[in-house]
Design an enzyme around this catalytic site. Structure first.
Site: not given
Ligand code: KIV
Length: 276
Positions: A52-53, A91, A121, A123, A190
């Protein structure tokens, strides 16, 4: 067999099996958001993350929070078309999974059905374990993401490194372990203190993929545009392997100059009249 010699697409179980492989190579992972970049990355990487960057790198947002499921699916479809060998992980964007396992399943299932990717993925630490278990028990491979979790930027206040104080380590190790024990096939860690990353890698039973973590992790991931020098500012943990942004600037300036002085297009770039 070396992962580079394999001619079918890698799967989540292939990546999970790389934990502690005797003499095994670290996992190579990179982000990509478009078909041409996926084609390049596919030549070297085991895992391509459609992160999602993309919201910050491609769409110019200040954080990843505005990224939607539709945006992720569009970029994921392009990356799937551009790649053949790497495991493609997508993501789950902010606010598409945190409300609970059912919300997460709906978002993840839509991604899997509409893109054909190999995993999603998400978080978060121990509080996301129930969701990871729910997804993995229903056939959706999940990669975890702990340490600095950019979707929590509003609560964190900044993108600073985590776990710099030893007193924070037990909780951070427990978070990564909880996600792995819930069924995740790997965990991204991260921006954490280097010795903490080493401890997490030892404590977690699936591959730990570091970004701003440690060379001792089971693999590494970087945001492609950062490492190619396409982003104006890069975090401390990024090594810029190329300066493509600067090269592009030079090329653009040369084009503009040649257009203005009428030296472009030259005869080589124009079509002569056909003589009979
Ligand atoms: O969105 C992303 O690119 C990521 C990487 C930084 C791991 O989550």
């Amino acid at each position: 067999m070396s992962s580079q010699a394999q001619n079918r697409r890698l799967t989540a179980p292939d990546i999970a099996a790389r934990k502690g492989e005797a003499g095994g190579e670290p996992i190579v992972a990179l982000t990509a958001y478009t078909a041409p970049m996926a084609r390049l990355v596919d030549g070297v990487a085991d895992v391509i993350l459609v992160g999602d960057s993309v919201g910050m790198v491609v769409h110019g947002f200040d954080s990843t929070l505005p990224v939607t499921l539709d945006m992720m699916i569009l970029h994921a479809q392009a990356v799937m078309r551009g790649s053949q060998r790497a495991l493609v992980v997508i993501d789950l964007p902010f606010a598409t999974y945190e409300a609970g396992p059912l919300q997460a399943f709906e978002a993840a299932a839509r991604i899997m059905k509409e893109t054909g990717c190999g995993a999603v993925k998400l978080e978060g630490g121990a509080h996301m374990a129930e969701t990871v278990r729910f997804l993995t028990q229903r056939g959706i491979p999940v990669m975890g993401h702990t340490g600095l979790t950019p979707q929590s930027i509003a609560a964190l206040g900044s993108f600073r490194a985590q776990g710099r104080e030893r007193s924070q380590w037990p909780q951070m190790i427990a978070d990564a372990q909880a996600i792995a024990q819930a069924g995740a096939f790997s965990v991204v860690v991260e921006a954490v203190a280097e010795p903490l990353a080493v401890e997490i890698t030892k404590a977690v039973e699936v591959p730990v993929i570091g970004i701003g973590a440690s060379a001792q992790c089971d693999g590494q991931i970087l945001v492609l545009d950062d490492m190619l020098g396409l982003t104006p500012r890069t975090p401390k943990f990024v090594k810029r392997y190329a300066e493509i942004g600067a090269d592009a600037e030079r090329a653009l300036a040369e084009y503009a100059r040649e257009v203005r002085e009428r030296s472009f297009p030259a005869p080589q770039q124009t079509y002569p009249e056909r003589k009979r």
